[in-house]
Design a protein around this motif. Structure first.
Motif, short mmCIF file in Angstrom:
data_model
loop_
_atom_site.label_atom_id
_atom_site.label_comp_id
_atom_site.label_asym_id
_atom_site.label_seq_id
_atom_site.Cartn_x
_atom_site.Cartn_y
_atom_site.Cartn_z
N PHE A 150 0.83 -1.21 0.00
CA PHE A 150 0.00 0.00 0.00
C PHE A 150 0.86 1.26 0.00
O PHE A 150 0.67 2.16 -0.83
CB PHE A 150 -0.94 0.01 1.21
N PHE A 151 1.81 1.32 0.93
CA PHE A 151 2.53 2.58 1.13
C PHE A 151 3.58 2.88 0.05
O PHE A 151 4.18 3.95 0.04
CB PHE A 151 3.18 2.61 2.52
N THR A 152 3.84 1.92 -0.81
CA THR A 152 4.77 2.19 -1.92
C THR A 152 4.04 2.28 -3.26
O THR A 152 4.68 2.27 -4.31
CB THR A 152 5.88 1.12 -2.00
N SER A 153 2.72 2.35 -3.19
CA SER A 153 1.93 2.45 -4.42
C SER A 153 1.38 3.86 -4.58
O SER A 153 1.50 4.69 -3.69
CB SER A 153 0.75 1.47 -4.36
N LEU A 154 0.73 4.11 -5.70
CA LEU A 154 0.11 5.41 -5.95
C LEU A 154 -1.15 5.63 -5.12
O LEU A 154 -1.74 6.71 -5.17
CB LEU A 154 -0.19 5.59 -7.44
N LEU A 155 -1.54 4.62 -4.34
CA LEU A 155 -2.60 4.85 -3.37
C LEU A 155 -2.08 5.73 -2.23
O LEU A 155 -2.85 6.36 -1.52
CB LEU A 155 -3.11 3.52 -2.80
N ALA A 165 11.27 6.86 -7.27
CA ALA A 165 11.59 5.55 -6.69
C ALA A 165 11.63 4.47 -7.77
O ALA A 165 12.50 3.59 -7.76
CB ALA A 165 10.56 5.20 -5.62
N VAL A 166 10.70 4.55 -8.72
CA VAL A 166 10.70 3.59 -9.82
C VAL A 166 12.02 3.65 -10.59
O VAL A 166 12.64 2.63 -10.88
CB VAL A 166 9.52 3.88 -10.79
N ALA A 231 4.08 -1.09 -7.25
CA ALA A 231 4.52 -0.92 -5.86
C ALA A 231 5.92 -1.52 -5.71
O ALA A 231 6.37 -2.28 -6.57
CB ALA A 231 3.55 -1.61 -4.90
N LEU A 232 6.59 -1.17 -4.62
CA LEU A 232 7.90 -1.77 -4.35
C LEU A 232 7.68 -3.18 -3.82
O LEU A 232 7.33 -3.37 -2.66
CB LEU A 232 8.68 -0.94 -3.33
N VAL A 233 7.88 -4.16 -4.68
CA VAL A 233 7.66 -5.55 -4.27
C VAL A 233 8.97 -6.17 -3.78
O VAL A 233 10.06 -5.75 -4.19
CB VAL A 233 7.07 -6.40 -5.42
N TYR A 259 10.08 -2.04 -8.47
CA TYR A 259 8.69 -1.59 -8.62
C TYR A 259 8.02 -2.46 -9.66
O TYR A 259 8.33 -2.36 -10.85
CB TYR A 259 8.63 -0.10 -8.97
N GLY A 260 7.13 -3.30 -9.18
CA GLY A 260 6.46 -4.24 -10.06
C GLY A 260 5.02 -4.43 -9.61
O GLY A 260 4.52 -3.69 -8.76
#
Lengths: 417, 417
Positions: A150-155, A165-166, A231-233, A259-260
Motif C-alpha cells: 500500500f505505502f509504496t503504491s500510488l494509493l 523511486a521507480v 509498488a515496491l515488491v 517496482y512491479g
C-alpha cells in the motif's frame, strides 16, 4: 567505509572490518574478545555470517558477483546488495515488526549488517515440511504485505515520488532479468537448466512446453512483471524468504526488490503455501497423515488473503487523502469508493493467482526446485504430489480471471488433490 | 554551449546565440546578413523562432519555465526541452520521414534547433477544420506510430535497455503530472480550470462528474498511464502535434514523451480525429454540407488503425528474434504466434479507445479545448456537436472492451451523429 575496494569476506577479514566500522563495533559493545562467527550462507549467492559477542550480535550478508545454480556459476551483479538494503530499509520502516533492522550498509563491499534473528527462528519452508503450525503467520504476513504494498503504491505516493523511486529501482534490472528467465521463460521452452522428477513427469513437462493457452497467459503476466511499476515488491517472497517462530514472522532477502505488480509478492507467498500443501501427502506417514496440517495450510492461505484484503482496504480508507491514484474529489461517494475498491481487489486477486501459479510451475519443471518436494525421497510419490500441484497451477494460471474470491481457490485446490 | 546560463530568447539574443553555435551557424552557411526571424509560438509554453537565411533555415524552440492556461501561469520545468529533444532524436531515428531532424540541443538554454517545416505545411487540425483531405495521412501516421511504438517496446528492446530508458524518462514526471490532472482528474471533479459551452452543456458536465461507471473506468486508464512503461510514447499526439501538406506528415512537439501505454498515442490521434468528425456539422454551410469530408475522416480513422495493425505485426514478424517479450523458443508455432498477436492487438485497441475517449472528454469539459469546436461561432450549434462527441466518448470509454475491431467503432460513431 572500512575498505576502499570489494573483498570477499572470511572470518579474519570480517573481524578486521567490524573493528573498523563503528556502527557494527558498537553493537558488540566494542568488545571483540569472545566473538563467535559462523558462516551459514549456502554459498550459492551470498556469504552470511552470524556474529555473536558477549554484549550483542548481528548478521553480516555479503553479495558475491555470481550465483550458483546446479553447479554452474552465473555472473550476477553484487549491486543487488544495494537494492536489498534499500528495500529492507523501506519495507522495514513500513512494517518494522516483520523486517529485520539494518544496522549498516557498505556499497563497495556489497555488505549489509542487520539484526540477527535468533533461534528458535527457522526458515518457514522447513517448518511447513516439518508440519508445524504458526498461528500468527497469516496475520503477520497479511500485515507485512498490506503495508509494504500500500505505502509504496500510488494509493499513497504522489506520482513525483513514485517515478523517482521507480527510476532508482530500474537499476536492479539484472535480478529482474533472472526472474524473467527462470519464472516466465525457461519452464515454457527447452532449457539446459530445466529439470523435473524424471521419468515420471517427462510428459507433464512436455505438456507445459506445448500448451498454447498457458503460454498466452504467461505472456500477459510477464508483460505485467516487466512493465507495471505498481509498488515496491519484495520480488522473491517464497516461504524460504520468511523466518518464523511461534510468535514472530520476519521477511528477509529482498534482493530482487523492484517496482512491479503487487500480485507478484502475494502470488509468490500463496503459491509456495499451495506447494507446501501438495507436498504434505509425501510427508505423511503412519504416525501423521498430515490431514489436519493440510487443513491448516488451506486456512492460512484463506486467512492471509482475507486479512490482507481487509487490512489493505483499511489503509486505503485511512489514507484516502494521500496518493494520486484516487482523488477524493473524484471518488466522492461511498458507492463509487466501494466499486473501485472491489475492482482493485478483484484485479489483484487475479494477478496474484497468475503469478502464484507461474511460481508453482517453475518450481516443478524449472531450474530451482523447492525442498517441500525435494525432501520426498520416493521419486514416484514425489512426482504424484508435483503433478497434482502442476495441474492446479495450470488451471489457476489459465482461468484466474474467473475466480471471484479466495474460497473458490480453496475449493479448486481441494478438487485437485 | 553558447551561454553559461538560461536566458529567454529575443531576436537580438538569438542572433548572438546562432553566431556562437557552429551547428546552427553552419546551417545558414555562416551568412547572417539577410536573416528573417519570426516568432510564431503562441507564448503559452515556448518561444518558437523561424530563422531563414539565404543559404538555409531552421526552427529554434525554447521552453519557458511556465505554461499559460486561460490567463493563469503554471510553473513548469523547462527541462521538458531535454525530454522533447531526446524523443525527437529517438523517434526521428525510427521514423525519419515523419519527424523533423534535430540540429542542435542546449540543455542550459532549454533550446532545440531543428528542421524548419516550410509552407505549405500547416497544423493538421487547421486542415481538418478547413475540410482538406490528406490522402497519405493514414499511411504516414500508421507508419510513424507503428515504428516508434514497436521499436521502443519489449517487442524489440531487451529488458536491460528498456529499464534504462524507462528510468531516464521518469525524469519527465512534471509533464506526466500535467496530463494526469487535465486528462484523468479535472474533468471528473469540480475544478476552477474546467470550462464548457455554458449553459448548454451544464448538465452534461455535471453528468460526467456524477458518472460512477465512467470514473471507475477512468481510474483503470490513469493507472495504466502512471504505471505501465510499455513504449516511448509521444504523450500528446493530437492533431495540433502534426504538420501536414498533401504529401508530407510531420509529428512535432513530443515534450510530454515518456514510457507509457502504447494506446495513449494511438488514442490521442484517433480521438482527435473523432472530435474533428463531430465538429464538421458546425462547419457545414450552404456551399459544403461536409458529408463527403465526414466520410473521409471516418475512412482515415479506419485506415490509420488497420494500417497500424498490419505494419505493427509486420515489424513483429520481421523482428521476432529481437526483444524479450516473446521469445521464439517459447512462441514457437504459427497458431500460438497468431494467438498472442491477436490478443496484443485487441488489448491495444481497447486501451486506445479508452485513452482516445478520455482525451475527447477533457477537450469538451476540461481546461483545454480544441479549435475544431471553438471555431464554431454559434454556441448552441457548437454545444450540439460537443454533446454528440461527449456521448460517443462516454460510450467508448465504458464499453471499450466490447469492441472487436475498428469497424465497430466506426459504426458506433455513425450511430451517435
Amino acid at each position: 567505509m572500512a575498505f576502499s575496494e570489494f573483498r570477499p569476506l572470511d572470518e579474519k577479514v570480517l573481524i578486521e572490518y567490524i573493528k573498523a566500522t563503528p556502527s557494527l563495533a558498537s553493537k558488540l559493545g566494542n568488545k571483540f574478545d569472545n566473538l563467535t562467527i559462523k558462516e551459514v550462507g549456502d554459498g550459492n549467492l551470498n556469504f552470511v555470517f552470524i556474529v555473536v559477542g558477549s554484549s550483542g550480535s548481528f548478521v553480516i550478508k555479503q553479495a558475491l558477483p555470481y550465483i550458483r545454480l546446479i553447479g554452474e556459476s552465473w555472473p550476477m551483479t553484487k549491486e543487488r546488495a544495494y537494492f536489498e538494503a534499500l528495500a529492507l530499509k523501506e519495507h522495514g520502516s513500513l512494517s518494522p515488526d516483520h523486517v529485520p533492522e539494518v544496522y549498516h550498509f557498505d556499497r563497495t563491499m556489497s555488505l549489509i549488517g542487520m539484526h540477527y534473528l535468533e533461534p528458535p527462528h527457522i526458515i518457514l519452508r522447513k517448518g511447513l515440511i516439518a508440519g508445524v503450525e504458526y498461528p500468527l503467520l497469516a496475520d503477520h504476513m497479511s500485515d507485512y504485505i498490506a503495508k509494504t504494498l500500500f505505502f509504496t503504491s500510488l494509493l499513497y505516493h504522489n506520482t513525483t515520488d513514485h517515478k523517482k523511486a521507480v527510476a532508482e529501482f530500474c537499476g536492479n534490472v539484472e535480478l529482474c532479468r533472472l526472474t524473467e528467465q527462470v519464472v516466465f521463460s525457461d519452464p515454457y521452452k527447452v532449457s539446459q537448466y530445466n529439470r523435473w522428477t524424471s521419468p515420471y513427469l517427462d510428459s507433464d513437462a512436455e505438456a507445459v512446453r506445448g500448451d498454447n493457452a498457458l503460454k498466452l497467459e504467461v505472456a500477459e503476466l510477464k508483460s505485467l512483471f516487466c512493465e507495471r511499476a505498481q509498488a515496491l515488491v519484495h520480488g522473491d517472497l517464497h516461504t524460504s524468504s520468511v523466518m518464523v517462530t511461534h510468535d514472530s514472522t520476519q521477511v528477509i532477502d529482498p534482493e530482487f526488490a523492484f517496482y512491479g505488480p503487487m500480485g507478484f509478492d502475494i502470488g509468490a507467498f500463496l503459491g509456495n503455501l499451495i506447494l507446501a500443501f501438495y507436498a504434505q501427502d509425501g510427508h505423511a506417514n503412519d504416525q501423521n497423515d498430515r490431514k489436519a496440517y493440510k487443513a491448516w495450510i488451506l486456512r492460512t492461505i484463506e486467512n492471509t488473503w482475507n486479512l490482507f484484503d481487509r487490512k489493505f482496504l483499511a489503509l486505503w480508507d485511512a489514507n484516502k487523502d494521500s496518493g494520486d491514484a484516487y482523488l477524493p474529489a473524484i471518488y466522492n461517494n461511498p458507492e463509487l469508493v466501494q466499486l473501485v475498491q472491489k475492482k482493485f481487489i478483484k484485479d489483484l486477486l487475479h494477478d496474484s493467482l497468475g503469478f502464484g501459479a507461474a511460481k508453482m510451475i517453475r518450481r516443478i519443471v524449472g531450474v530451482a526446485h523447492v525442498e517441500d518436494f525435494e525432501s520426498i525421497a520416493d521419486a514416484s510419490k514425489r512426482a504424484g504430489c508435483e503433478r497434482r500441484a502442476l495441474e492446479l497451477a495450470k488451471l489457476l494460471l489459465k482461468e484466474r480471471k474467473k475466480f471471484q474470491d479466495i474460497n473458490e481457490v480453496i475449493s479448486a485446490i481441494l478438487q485437485h488433490q
